[in-house]
Design a protein around this motif. Structure first.
Motif, mmCIF file in Angstrom:
data_model
loop_
_atom_site.group_PDB
_atom_site.id
_atom_site.type_symbol
_atom_site.label_atom_id
_atom_site.label_comp_id
_atom_site.label_asym_id
_atom_site.label_seq_id
_atom_site.Cartn_x
_atom_site.Cartn_y
_atom_site.Cartn_z
ATOM 1 N N ARG A 140 0.659 -1.724 -0.055
ATOM 2 C CA ARG A 140 -0.370 -0.360 0.037
ATOM 3 C C ARG A 140 0.632 1.328 0.067
ATOM 4 N NH1 ARG A 140 -2.876 0.454 5.951
ATOM 5 N NH2 ARG A 140 -3.047 2.941 5.218
ATOM 6 N N SER A 141 -0.311 2.273 -0.016
ATOM 7 C CA SER A 141 0.730 3.581 0.070
ATOM 8 C C SER A 141 -0.608 4.873 0.278
ATOM 9 C CB SER A 141 1.483 4.119 -1.608
ATOM 10 O OG SER A 141 1.816 5.605 -1.485
ATOM 11 N N ARG A 144 -4.373 3.399 -0.206
ATOM 12 C CA ARG A 144 -4.050 2.682 -1.949
ATOM 13 C C ARG A 144 -3.616 1.483 -1.743
ATOM 14 N NH1 ARG A 144 -5.902 5.050 -6.828
ATOM 15 N NH2 ARG A 144 -5.709 3.247 -8.415
ATOM 16 N N THR A 146 -1.336 -0.985 -3.722
ATOM 17 C CA THR A 146 -0.632 -0.809 -5.259
ATOM 18 C C THR A 146 0.239 -2.077 -5.933
ATOM 19 O OG1 THR A 146 1.437 -0.586 -2.890
ATOM 20 C CG2 THR A 146 0.139 1.003 -3.712
ATOM 21 N N THR A 157 3.733 -4.909 -8.437
ATOM 22 C CA THR A 157 3.386 -2.822 -7.943
ATOM 23 C C THR A 157 2.260 -3.796 -8.944
ATOM 24 O OG1 THR A 157 4.807 -2.542 -10.089
ATOM 25 C CG2 THR A 157 5.219 -2.385 -7.445
ATOM 26 N N ASP A 159 -1.911 -1.251 -10.982
ATOM 27 C CA ASP A 159 -2.778 -0.265 -10.766
ATOM 28 C C ASP A 159 -4.340 -0.342 -9.380
ATOM 29 O OD1 ASP A 159 -1.490 1.736 -11.656
ATOM 30 O OD2 ASP A 159 -1.637 0.898 -13.021
ATOM 31 N N GLY A 299 -7.607 0.931 -5.436
ATOM 32 C CA GLY A 299 -7.277 0.197 -6.247
ATOM 33 C C GLY A 299 -6.837 -1.626 -6.097
#
Length: 449
Positions: A140-141, A144, A146, A157, A159, A299
């Motif tokens: 995550r970031s 969201r 990731t 990774t 979207d 996401g």
């Protein structure tokens, strides 16, 4: 969208990948199992050894996502028919009136269907299907997602991450790890156990009819299905709520004799068995209410049995997954919040869930909340099925609902109500469908139910 990752390479995940391939530059499908080229059973699809129904709406959507699929399956031995004229639908021990209904069906084993869909999806531009890749957690970031981290510690990774991993979904636990609430669950405890055996098929079996679908009744809480499939074989699955059919041939045949109508017993008593019997147990139907969450990470999406795992005896799972895949593709193209997707999926699930829950709650051994509405609807449906034994139009309307073309409320429209109550008053004539005689409880051989 540059890259989407789908967790799970079973039917739901593959169809999700097909839908996403139209809008994403890359789609990676990950599955913990080895995925051989041949159509063989694998650990992650325990139910592949049992009968699977492909409903009319499911076939229609699969063909939309993968044009030419029906022709490819037919070339490999699958075959079609009219869902009303060629199938023996038995409810309340009575055969639904047979007649051409205009709904095409396709008879195909789960192995062939999933194998061909996997080959088609893997051949789509930008799609990669990878086996022996188990997802351990999400990355995550902020708020969201990731990507995913594999058990091997590799990070991929993305979207968009789509959880299509089935009943054993880890998303509720992952949400807690990310600081988000888990969805509420609805459960109906069914304690269903079924056993499947395969038999050699002869052209004159069941007078040439290729399908028997037999629902449990309140008096006899046992059900069964016999489906013709490629390779001149029958796959026969029989099961009980609260008891388990034997897997040996003699015990299997004896159990089949206790079903609400004699059709399946007459088939298995004279057919040549192929291979061993296999058990499967489903303790509950489970629905996770993602659409009711107020917070959910961007996401991330969830589809298929990871959202709602139905009682499999109704044969709805694959077809619901196909429609959900369409909704997923439409949502992802607009890059909207997850709540919009989950509300759309909830509308897809509502009808099938109502069918399953209402149908199961009429059985005395099933644990769940019985409302006055449920009792009234079940009493009405018993009258409906008595009338549909003779009324071709009622049969057609029932099959449109059972095959996810019309919503369940279609059976409560005035035209249906009139025909049902006219039939109950003796206004519908005719005779029972050939090959089915209603079995009364006292001769059903019930020593366990």
């Amino acid at each position: 969208m540059r890259h989407a990752v789908v967790i799970g390479a079973s039917m739901s995940g593959l169809l999700a990948a097909a839908a996403l391939s139209r809008i994403a530059g890359r789609v990676t499908v990950l599955d913990r199992d080895e995925l051989p080229e041949e159509d063989v059973h694998r650990r992650g699809t325990a139910q592949s050894r049992h009968a699977h129904g492909l409903l009319a709406r499911g076939l229609e959507v699969m063909e939309q996502l993968l044009p030419g699929l029906t022709a490819e399956l037919t070339a490999r031995g699958a075959f079609g028919g009219d869902l009303q004229a060629d199938c023996r639908w038995i409810n309340e021990g009575r055969r639904l009136a047979p007649a051409p209904g205009g709904m095409p069906g396709l008879l195909v084993s789960r192995l062939l269907l999933e194998g061909q869909i996997r080959r088609r999806v893997a051949g789509l531009p930008g799609v990669e299907v990878i086996g022996e890749s188990q997802v351990f957690s999400l990355t995550r970031s902020g708020d969201r997602v990731t990507g995913v981290r594999l058990v091997s510690d590799e990070t991929i990774t993305a979207d968009l991450v789509v959880d299509a991993s089935g009943r054993g979904s880890h998303t509720p636990a992952w949400l807690a790890e990310l600081g988000f609430p888990a969805p509420g669950e609805e459960r109906v405890e069914i304690d269903l156990t079924y056993t499947t055996r395969v038999f050699r098929r002869r052209a004159d079996d069941l007078a040439g009819d290729p399908v028997v679908i037999m629902a449990a009744t309140r008096a006899i809480p046992r059900a069964g299905v016999a489906l013709a499939m490629e390779g001149d074989r029958w796959i026969v699955t029989i099961g009980g709520y609260g008891d388990a059919p034997p897997s040996d041939h003699e015990g299997f045949v004896a159990y089949a004799k206790s079903l609400p109508a004699p059709d399946i017993h007459e088939l298995v008593a004279s057919a040549e068995p192929l291979g061993e019997g296999r058990h499967h147990r489903t303790p509950a139907s489970v629905r996770r209410r993602y659409e009711r969450l107020s917070r959910f990470p961007r996401g991330l999406a969830v589809v298929g049995d990871a959202v709602c795992a139905f009682n499999p005896i109704y044969g709805q799972g694959m077809s619901v997954a196909a429609v959900e895949a369409l909704r997923l593709g439409e949502w992802a193209a607009r890059d909207r919040p997850a709540g919009e997707l989950f509300r759309s999926i909830a509308r897809v699930v509502d009808g099938p869930w109502d069918i399953v829950v209402s149908g199961d709650l009429r059985l005395p051994g099933v644990r769940g909340r019985r409302t006055p509405k449920t009792r009234v609807i079940n009493a009405y449906l018993e009258r409906f099925h008595r009338a549909a034994e003779h009324d071709v139009e009622l049969g057609r309307r029932f099959l449109r609902v059972a095959n996810l073309i019309d919503p369940p409320r279609a059976l409560l429209r005035p035209a249906c109500l009139f025909r049902v109550f006219r039939g109950a008053m003796g206004g519908a004539g005719g005779s029972r469908g050939v090959g089915t005689q209603r079995r009364e409880p006292e001769v059903a051989g019930l020593d366990q139910a």
